[in-house]
Design a protein around this motif. Sequence first.
Motif, PDB file in Angstrom:
ATOM      1  N   ALA A 254      78.140  33.059 107.379  1.00 50.28           N
ATOM      2  CA  ALA A 254      78.918  33.023 108.620  1.00 50.28           C
ATOM      3  C   ALA A 254      78.174  32.250 109.703  1.00 50.28           C
ATOM      4  O   ALA A 254      78.787  31.493 110.468  1.00 50.28           O
ATOM      5  CB  ALA A 254      79.221  34.432 109.103  1.00 50.28           C
ATOM      6  N   LEU A 255      76.854  32.415 109.785  1.00 52.47           N
ATOM      7  CA  LEU A 255      76.081  31.691 110.795  1.00 52.47           C
ATOM      8  C   LEU A 255      76.129  30.189 110.533  1.00 52.47           C
ATOM      9  O   LEU A 255      76.198  29.395 111.479  1.00 52.47           O
ATOM     10  CB  LEU A 255      74.632  32.182 110.803  1.00 52.47           C
ATOM     11  CG  LEU A 255      73.702  31.461 111.787  1.00 52.47           C
ATOM     12  CD1 LEU A 255      74.198  31.615 113.216  1.00 52.47           C
ATOM     13  CD2 LEU A 255      72.267  31.979 111.665  1.00 52.47           C
ATOM     14  N   VAL A 256      76.120  29.778 109.269  1.00 45.60           N
ATOM     15  CA  VAL A 256      76.224  28.355 108.945  1.00 45.60           C
ATOM     16  C   VAL A 256      77.524  27.787 109.504  1.00 45.60           C
ATOM     17  O   VAL A 256      77.547  26.720 110.122  1.00 45.60           O
ATOM     18  CB  VAL A 256      76.155  28.136 107.422  1.00 45.60           C
ATOM     19  CG1 VAL A 256      76.282  26.652 107.087  1.00 45.60           C
ATOM     20  CG2 VAL A 256      74.860  28.686 106.850  1.00 45.60           C
ATOM     21  N   THR A 257      78.605  28.519 109.293  1.00 47.89           N
ATOM     22  CA  THR A 257      79.906  28.070 109.800  1.00 47.89           C
ATOM     23  C   THR A 257      79.926  28.040 111.319  1.00 47.89           C
ATOM     24  O   THR A 257      80.419  27.076 111.933  1.00 47.89           O
ATOM     25  CB  THR A 257      81.022  28.990 109.285  1.00 47.89           C
ATOM     26  OG1 THR A 257      81.004  28.997 107.859  1.00 47.89           O
ATOM     27  CG2 THR A 257      82.381  28.526 109.761  1.00 47.89           C
ATOM     28  N   TRP A 392      68.597  38.465 117.059  1.00 52.61           N
ATOM     29  CA  TRP A 392      69.950  38.981 117.243  1.00 52.61           C
ATOM     30  C   TRP A 392      70.571  39.358 115.907  1.00 52.61           C
ATOM     31  O   TRP A 392      70.215  38.806 114.855  1.00 52.61           O
ATOM     32  CB  TRP A 392      70.826  37.930 117.936  1.00 52.61           C
ATOM     33  CG  TRP A 392      70.471  37.748 119.385  1.00 52.61           C
ATOM     34  CD1 TRP A 392      70.845  38.521 120.426  1.00 52.61           C
ATOM     35  CD2 TRP A 392      69.665  36.693 119.935  1.00 52.61           C
ATOM     36  NE1 TRP A 392      70.325  38.026 121.608  1.00 52.61           N
ATOM     37  CE2 TRP A 392      69.595  36.908 121.332  1.00 52.61           C
ATOM     38  CE3 TRP A 392      68.992  35.594 119.389  1.00 52.61           C
ATOM     39  CZ2 TRP A 392      68.881  36.076 122.191  1.00 52.61           C
ATOM     40  CZ3 TRP A 392      68.274  34.757 120.238  1.00 52.61           C
ATOM     41  CH2 TRP A 392      68.228  35.001 121.610  1.00 52.61           C
ATOM     42  N   ALA A 393      71.505  40.278 115.952  1.00 55.48           N
ATOM     43  CA  ALA A 393      72.148  40.761 114.729  1.00 55.48           C
ATOM     44  C   ALA A 393      73.468  40.054 114.459  1.00 55.48           C
ATOM     45  O   ALA A 393      73.821  39.810 113.304  1.00 55.48           O
ATOM     46  CB  ALA A 393      72.381  42.270 114.809  1.00 55.48           C
ATOM     47  N   ARG A 394      74.217  39.706 115.507  1.00 58.22           N
ATOM     48  CA  ARG A 394      75.516  39.062 115.327  1.00 58.22           C
ATOM     49  C   ARG A 394      75.370  37.555 115.225  1.00 58.22           C
ATOM     50  O   ARG A 394      74.575  36.940 115.944  1.00 58.22           O
ATOM     51  CB  ARG A 394      76.452  39.406 116.491  1.00 58.22           C
ATOM     52  CG  ARG A 394      76.834  40.877 116.591  1.00 58.22           C
ATOM     53  CD  ARG A 394      78.037  41.058 117.507  1.00 58.22           C
ATOM     54  NE  ARG A 394      77.942  40.270 118.728  1.00 58.22           N
ATOM     55  CZ  ARG A 394      78.977  39.889 119.464  1.00 58.22           C
ATOM     56  NH1 ARG A 394      80.203  40.197 119.061  1.00 58.22           N
ATOM     57  NH2 ARG A 394      78.802  39.197 120.569  1.00 58.22           N
ATOM     58  N   ALA A 395      76.164  36.963 114.350  1.00 54.08           N
ATOM     59  CA  ALA A 395      76.085  35.512 114.147  1.00 54.08           C
ATOM     60  C   ALA A 395      76.447  34.749 115.419  1.00 54.08           C
ATOM     61  O   ALA A 395      75.866  33.700 115.710  1.00 54.08           O
ATOM     62  CB  ALA A 395      77.014  35.101 113.003  1.00 54.08           C
TER      63      ALA A 395
END
Length: 449
Positions: A254-257, A392-395
Motif C-alpha cells: 500500500a505504501l508503494v502505491t 508511523w504506522a499508517r501508510a
Amino acid sequence: MSKNKLRHMRTFGALSLASQVEAALSFVTTAALVRLAGAADAGQVLFAQAVAVVWFLLWDPRLEDAQQRFVPSEKMHGPGRGTQLYYRLVRLDFVAGVLATVVGVGAAMATAGLGWISTELLWLMVPAVLGAGVATPAGSASAGFALADQLSRMGRTRLVLAPLNCAVTLAALASFGPVAYLAATVVTGLISTIVLTVGACQRVREACGPPAAEPVPMPPGLVPFLVKTSATGSVSVASESGVSLLAGVFGGPALVTYLKVAASMSRFFASLISPVAAQLYPRLAEAGALAHRRAVWRDALRSSALTGGIGALAVAVTIPVSALLLRLVYGAEYTALSTAAVVLLAAAALRGSVIWGKVLPPALGFPGVRLVFLLSEGACQLSLVVFVTQQWARAQDMALGFAWSSFCLTMVSTGCWFLVLRILVTMMPEAPTARSSSGAPREKSASAT
C-alpha cells in the motif's frame, strides 16, 4: 528570430510535447492500474517493476554520455570512424541487455523455487524483468538522435509511439489483469526500442558517413569516462526505484502505491522540463571546450530562472486543486495524499531549478562530481524511506513524512549544486583573449552562444 534559435525552439517543442504526452499517458495507465487492481495488488505490480529496475542498475552500461562525448571526436579522425564507434557501443548495449534479462529471469525463477517469493509474485517479476530488459538500449537511441542533431525527429517518433503503447497496455489490463498489463509493456517496449534504435542508427550514418571498413580501437579515456557516467546513471535511477523497493519491504504494497500516487504530479513536472537538460548538454560542452566561463554561467543561470519560474507557477496552480485532481484520477480514498503530492511537487520544482546539474559535470569533463553528489543524496533519500516506516504506522502518514523529508533534503541539495557550479566554473581554464579595435582585451566568444 535567427534560424538557430528557431531550430532550438522546434527541438524543445518536439521533445517537451513528447515528454508531456508520455507522462500524461503513464499517469493514465497508473491510475487505471490503481483503480482496477486496488492499492495492494497495484503495489505488488509497482514493487515488481522497481525490483526489475534495480536489477538492471547492475547490468545496464548506460553508454549515452560516452557516445555523445567520444563519437564526435572519432568523426574528426577519419570518415566513418564515428559511425563505427557508435554502432559498436550500440551492440554492447544490446548484449548487456540480453544477458541481464536472461540472468534476471533465471534468478526470479530460482528465488521462487527456493520459496523466497510466492508464485503470484513470480508471475509479476518475470514480465517486469523482460520489460526492463527490452528498454536498455533506449539511452543509446537517444544519443544517436542527439549526435545527428535530430532530437526533434526523435520527439515526433515518440509522440506517435506513446498513444499506441498506452492503448495496448490499457486493453491488456482491462481484459486480463495485472500480469497481462506487464506482458503488454514488454511488447510495446520492444517495438519502441527497435523503432528508435533503427532510426538512430540511420541518422548517425547520414551524419557521420558509412562505418569505417577497418577496425577502430576504443578511444583513450573512454573506459574511465564510461565507468563514471554509467555509475552515475545507475545511482540516479536507483534513488527513484530504490524508494519503491524499500517502501515495499518496510512499509508494504500500500505504501508503494501511495508514494507512486503522491509523486505523480512531480513526475509530470519533471517530464515538462527534462528537454532543457538535453539541449544544455552540447551548449555547455562547447563552452567548456572553449574555456568560456561566462557562457557556462549564463546558460546555467538562465535555465535556473526559466525552470524555477515554471516550478513556482506549477506549485501555485496545483495547491487549490490537488485534492480534486487526485479524486478524479485515482479515487476519493487518495485525496488524503493531496498535501504530500504538493510537497513533492515543490521538491521537484526546487530540483528543476538546477536542472543543469544533470549535464554540467560530464559536459565540463568532471563526471565523477555528479556521481559523488548523487551517491550522497541517494543514500539520504533511501534512509528517509526506512526512517518514516519506523516512525508511523499508517501508510498515508508515512507518505506525508517522506514528502516533507524529501523537500528538506532537496533544499540542501539545491544550494549545494549552486556551490558546485561556482567551483566547476572556477576550475575551468581562462579563455584566450583577443584585442578589440580599441586595443582593450576581450574574451573570445563561444559559437554555442
